[in-house]
Design a protein around this motif. Structure first.
Motif, PDB file in Angstrom:
ATOM      1  N   HIS B 138      35.952  25.341 -14.808  1.00  0.00           N
ATOM      2  CA  HIS B 138      35.224  24.166 -15.296  1.00  0.00           C
ATOM      3  C   HIS B 138      36.185  23.007 -15.494  1.00  0.00           C
ATOM      4  O   HIS B 138      35.906  21.865 -15.144  1.00  0.00           O
ATOM      5  N   ARG B 139      37.315  23.334 -16.079  1.00  0.00           N
ATOM      6  CA  ARG B 139      38.302  22.303 -16.396  1.00  0.00           C
ATOM      7  C   ARG B 139      38.783  21.554 -15.157  1.00  0.00           C
ATOM      8  O   ARG B 139      39.071  20.368 -15.218  1.00  0.00           O
ATOM      9  N   VAL B 140      38.900  22.299 -14.035  1.00  0.00           N
ATOM     10  CA  VAL B 140      39.367  21.603 -12.830  1.00  0.00           C
ATOM     11  C   VAL B 140      38.222  20.965 -12.069  1.00  0.00           C
ATOM     12  O   VAL B 140      38.358  20.556 -10.928  1.00  0.00           O
ATOM     13  N   GLY B 141      37.097  20.909 -12.706  1.00  0.00           N
ATOM     14  CA  GLY B 141      36.012  20.147 -12.111  1.00  0.00           C
ATOM     15  C   GLY B 141      35.171  20.907 -11.107  1.00  0.00           C
ATOM     16  O   GLY B 141      34.598  20.318 -10.202  1.00  0.00           O
ATOM     17  N   LEU B 142      35.064  22.221 -11.253  1.00  0.00           N
ATOM     18  CA  LEU B 142      34.187  22.987 -10.377  1.00  0.00           C
ATOM     19  C   LEU B 142      32.977  23.441 -11.185  1.00  0.00           C
ATOM     20  O   LEU B 142      33.044  24.416 -11.925  1.00  0.00           O
ATOM     21  N   PRO B 143      31.878  22.738 -11.069  1.00  0.00           N
ATOM     22  CA  PRO B 143      30.727  23.017 -11.936  1.00  0.00           C
ATOM     23  C   PRO B 143      30.115  24.400 -11.749  1.00  0.00           C
ATOM     24  O   PRO B 143      29.864  25.099 -12.706  1.00  0.00           O
ATOM     25  N   GLU B 144      29.919  24.825 -10.510  1.00  0.00           N
ATOM     26  CA  GLU B 144      29.277  26.142 -10.355  1.00  0.00           C
ATOM     27  C   GLU B 144      30.328  27.217 -10.367  1.00  0.00           C
ATOM     28  O   GLU B 144      30.504  27.964  -9.401  1.00  0.00           O
ATOM     29  N   ALA B 145      31.014  27.284 -11.495  1.00  0.00           N
ATOM     30  CA  ALA B 145      32.148  28.194 -11.582  1.00  0.00           C
ATOM     31  C   ALA B 145      31.747  29.641 -11.335  1.00  0.00           C
ATOM     32  O   ALA B 145      32.446  30.394 -10.664  1.00  0.00           O
ATOM     33  N   GLU B 146      30.603  30.025 -11.862  1.00  0.00           N
ATOM     34  CA  GLU B 146      30.145  31.414 -11.693  1.00  0.00           C
ATOM     35  C   GLU B 146      30.060  31.800 -10.235  1.00  0.00           C
ATOM     36  O   GLU B 146      30.496  32.859  -9.812  1.00  0.00           O
ATOM     37  N   GLN B 147      29.480  30.883  -9.432  1.00  0.00           N
ATOM     38  CA  GLN B 147      29.338  31.201  -8.012  1.00  0.00           C
ATOM     39  C   GLN B 147      30.672  31.187  -7.297  1.00  0.00           C
ATOM     40  O   GLN B 147      30.960  32.025  -6.456  1.00  0.00           O
TER      41      GLN B 147
END
Lengths: 286, 363, 313
Positions: B138-147
């Protein structure tokens, strides 16, 4: 334009042996071994002290001595002479059958890759089919059909062996073809068949030779195996595989009878492997 | 400096044995890195900047020998056994490599590769590690982290991969992050984003940064100090602002002149010639064949970094006096300075048009 | 393309190939008119005997009719009657199958273990003494005939030092493990020689890769590095090779079975050849072809599972 492409071909040919330069000793030893074997095969009648078929049952199973350098087998035949004459069987058989495979296979592969279309399709299906059939059963089946003699062995090996050469050649030609096509289109292709032959052959030659060397190893091994199993060359002909089979019963007393022919096969294999490895650039520092 | 530097590199030298004796790739490189600061390492390809980073981490191939000193908080790193270095890598010093596609294991999914680091160093349980991985993604700007966690590297875009690499480097909260041209493999539009991200995350975590690049504009943007390298040696070092405003080495000045600048009316001038072959470097100052500020004494100059101000050093003959007016060497001289490459075996592929080009230029 | 589609398409191709194989064997069968009779009656047959037997076996019918019978029989699972054993060829084959399969699995396992150990040692000690020794193994090993290796192993480990039994097969799992060790080892020696080279090269390539560097930069060292990042990536082509070897061995390891007197498919083939028992020979050939085709499909699917970059074509 054609000067550039021709010199390219020449440079490529030099490249074939450039890889060998990385480990010259490997190539030299390999070639020496093979040449020695070839010479022995050619001059066996002059080198062998005895007739390989001459029996002398009184002196059977004799240990090495001044008279018989490697002793005698169970029928009193001189082991050394039989070993030397054995080279006249295995080596030419392997060479001719692999040579035939090479010629047939590379030709077919070349034709299929050059013309493409249905020719290529048929060949590819054929190759798939041949690869699905296990090698030994097919070989046995063929020998079954053709009888047990030298010619049927040659034919049987050629029939089962051409496939790898065809696949290799076809693959290589396809690659070069793609590039040559571009060049030819740009330069206004002159007799494209000639141009392609000039470039394909040097390229393919290296890998084909490497394949051939490995193939020779397999062929010699197989011919000996067939002799051993009684499916190929038969006694009393002095074939190395047959000799190993005969010698197996006497392992406890005269183990050399079974061991010596095997060692000869292995050393020849080493020589061919060295040739194959150095041409493929596999020896030396990696 | 009143406090001891976090990382002290002193006389770092990397060599490998060649057919005509040892070839030096990194030649007595010396610099300090302060806690939380950002240092730029600038140079063309072949200047030894990547090798320097690898040498700091002890990640060079066994053929290469490393000498000199690299001290992390006083603890000597050169010559440590692999096991000891393994405890430090990722935990105290982390690496963000140049090509994120090549740097990720293609047959494992992202989540496991990220979790590996924090489980190894922080001894987290599986679920804790997973939570941490998600947090950093999330911190590095990847919103769909789960996927993203369940995807494989080849399924992500270049920018996403680089963000993953940044997350991977920062997961164990290292003190130093080494970045090897992290934006070179990316689209121009993404470069700016990634740079900003890098800056902010490092600032959050309080990590010091060593940023390797050949792009001066980026260095100017991100770093406080800069080390300029050429052909394995340091050319000059110092705070970015003063080095760029008042360069004291021919190479630095040439680099600056090769940058397009809106304020300067003249067109940028590329540096003529090419970097030298490390096997046969020019004598004296290695840049002299291509240098517009060259004088007769340059080919005989002994390599020495002169101190010219607080935190500023330069190896140039003009270090103390300042650079004179530039005087371009003629094209012929610059090219003539290239030593021909040693006899190498040509590569193998059936490349029809390729070999023609170097053949034509071969002397 | 989904996995299912892929498998179905390959099965379709396999069926065609199989059909071609049966056609081939049929053609070869009809090329030898008298040999079945010879096989049954021995050398001293008369022309009258031959034609009598041919009539009995339906061999004097027009070719296309024979072919129809042949295919019809085969589709019903009837591969003819083995003249040697007097039973349906299929039954004979099925009795011999377990031995061959056990040997194939045994040999592949041994090969895999030895290959991995040798290749890892060679790759980790690149260009040092262990590496040079291990690299010379293929040079010597490729040329070694299987039957010679088997014979020498018999000599050393069964006769000179009676550690293992000298051939034959003992029933039961333990019995199999003991009696099949030497044959499996013979095969393993030969296959290892082939595979060490490719696995070593693959390992070296992976060891030099960027992602291993990156893994080391994360702090991974030693065994963990090898087991989690190096070996899994390097072993993929080796797995394929092992699969092919397994498929080939299912066709019966002729030579090894002969040296060690094992009742597997290979020795059936030899017997069939010597007795001109065509039904037997043909059944082994067809069965081996089926095994190879099926295993090939399995390998392709397995590869796509292990390497997520690979799509099925």
């Amino acid at each position: 334009m054609s000067a550039a492409t021709t010199s390219l071909a020449l440079r490529r040919r030099a490249r074939i042996f450039a890889r060998a330069r990385r480990s010259p000793w490997a190539l030299r030893i390999g070639v020496t071994i093979v040449v020695v074997y070839a010479l022995v095969a050619a001059f066996a009648p002059l080198l062998a002290p005895y007739d390989p078929l001459a029996q002398d049952v009184i002196h059977s199973l004799a240990p090495p001595s001044g008279q018989h350098l490697l002793g005698t087998d169970d029928l009193g035949r001189d082991v050394l002479s039989r070993l030397l004459y054995g080279a006249r069987i295995d080596l030419p058989l392997a060479a001719i059958s692999t040579g035939l495979s090479l010629l047939a296979g590379t030709l077919l592969g070349l034709v299929a890759a050059y013309f493409r279309g249905w020719v290529d399709l048929v060949l590819s299906r054929l190759i798939d089919m041949m690869m699905a059939i296990p090698a030994y059963p097919l070989l046995v089946l063929l020998l079954f059909m053709l009888g047990q003699n030298m010619w049927s062995i040659i034919i049987a090996f050629a029939v089962t062996g051409w496939v790898s050469y065809a696949r290799l050649t076809r693959g290589q030609v396809l690659v070069v073809r793609e590039q040559e096509y571009v060049t030819a289109a740009k330069l206004g292709a002159l007799g494209s068949l000639r141009v392609m032959l000039k470039h394909i052959l040097p390229n393919v030659t290296n890998q084909v030779i490497v394949l051939w060397a490995s193939d020779m190893i397999m062929a010699i091994s197989s011919i000996a195996a067939l002799g051993y199993l009684g499916l190929g060359i038969q006694a009393p002909t002095p074939e190395w595989g047959v000799m190993i089979a005969d010698g197996q019963q006497f392992l406890l007393t005269n183990w050399m009878l079974a061991a010596a022919p095997g060692v000869l096969i292995i050393v020849l294999g080493v020589g061919l492997a060295l040739i194959s490895d150095s041409l493929a650039g596999r020896s030396g520092r990696q | 400096m009143t406090t001891d530097p976090l990382l002290a590199v002193d006389g770092l030298t990397v060599q490998y044995p060649g057919p005509d004796g040892d070839v030096t790739l990194v030649d007595h490189v010396t610099f300090d890195l302060a806690k939380g600061s950002a240092l730029g390492l600038v140079g063309e390809s072949g200047s030894g900047k990547t090798m320097t980073l690898r040498a700091i981490l002890g990640l060079l191939p066994p053929r290469m020998s490393v000498s000199g000193s690299v001290r992390l908080d006083g603890y000597e790193l050169v010559g440590r056994p692999e096991r000891a270095l393994g405890r430090l890598r990722g935990r105290r010093i982390a690496l963000v490599p140049q090509d994120p596609m090549a740097a990720l294991n293609p047959i494992r999914h992202i989540g496991s590769q990220l979790a590996e680091g924090c489980r190894l160093h922080l001894h987290l349980s599986k679920s804790d590690a997973k939570a941490r991985v998600l947090e950093y993604l999330h911190r590095v700007g990847l919103p769909e982290a789960e996927q993203v966690m369940h995807r494989y590297p080849h399924q992500l875009s270049g920018g996403m991969r680089q963000r993953v690499m940044i997350a991977m480097a920062l997961l164990a909260e290292p003190d130093i992050v080494l970045c090897d041209e992290p934006t070179t493999a990316l689209d121009v539009t993404i470069q700016a984003q990634i740079l900003r991200l890098l800056q902010s995350v490092c600032a959050d975590v309080g990590a010091a940064l060593i940023f390797v690049s050949h792009d001066l504009a980026v260095i100017r943007q991100i770093c406080q100090d800069v080390v300029v390298m050429y052909a394995g040696r340091i050319a000059e070092t110092g705070p970015v602002s003063s080095v760029f405003a008042d360069p004291r080495h021919g190479y630095t000045a040439s680099l600056l002149r090769s940058l397009p600048d809106v304020d300067v009316p003249e067109a940028p001038r590329a540096i003529p010639g090419e970097p030298p072959d490390p096997r046969h470097p020019p004598s004296g100052c290695r840049f002299h064949p291509r240098c517009a500020y060259r004088v007769d004494a340059c080919p005989d100059l002994k390599f020495e970094l002169a101190v010219i101000g607080p935190g500023r050093r330069s190896a140039c003959i003009h270090a103390v006096t300042g650079l004179p007016e530039p005087d371009e060497p003629t094209g012929a001289e610059a090219f003539a300075a290239e030593e021909p490459a040693g006899p190498d075996l040509p590569p193998d592929p059936p490349d029809v048009l390729g070999p023609l080009a170097p053949e034509a230029m071969h002397r | 393309m989904t996995r299912l589609t892929f498998v179905l398409r390959r099965l379709g191709q396999a069926v065609i190939t199989l059909w071609a194989v049966t056609l081939l064997t049929f053609v070869m069968f009809t090329a030898l008119p008298g040999s079945v009779a010879f096989g049954l009656l021995g050398v001293r047959t008369t022309t009258g005997d031959i034609s009598r037997i041919n009539h009995q076996l339906g061999l004097d019918q027009p070719l296309w009719k024979q072919y129809r019978h042949y295919m019809g029989d085969m589709l019903h699972g009837n591969f003819g009657t083995s003249v040697t054993y007097g039973r349906p060829a299929i039954d004979v084959i099925i009795t011999a199958l377990p031995t061959t399969v056990f040997l194939a699995v045994y040999a592949v396992l041994l090969t895999a273990v030895v290959t991995v150990v040798l290749a890892v040692v060679a790759a980790l000690r690149r260009d040092k003494l262990p590496d040079h020794i291990i690299r010379s193994v293929p040079v010597v090993g490729l040329g070694m005939p299987a039957f010679w290796v088997g014979t020498m192993l018999l000599f050393l480990l069964a006769y000179k030092l009676p550690i293992f039994p000298a051939g034959g097969l003992r029933p039961g799992f333990g019995g199999h493990v003991e009696t099949l060790f030497l044959p499996a080892a013979t095969l393993a020696i030969l296959y290892t020689a082939v595979m060490v080279r490719s696995l070593r090269a693959s390992l070296l390539e992976v060891l030099d890769s960027e992602y291993v560097l990156s893994a080391r930069a994360k702090g991974l060292v030693g065994r963990r590095l090898i087991l989690r990042h190096v070996l899994p990536n390097a072993i993929l082509p080796t797995v394929t090779l092992l699969g092919l070897i397994f498929a080939g061995l299912l066709g019966g390891a002729l030579i090894v079975e002969s040296v060690f007197a094992l009742p597997g498919l290979g020795s059936l083939l030899i017997t069939g050849f010597q007795r001109h028992d065509f039904a037997l020979v043909q059944s082994v050939v067809v069965l081996s072809a089926v095994a190879i085709l099926v295993v090939n499909i399995v390998i392709d699917v397995l590869y796509s599972v292990l390497d997520p970059r690979v799509g099925l074509k």
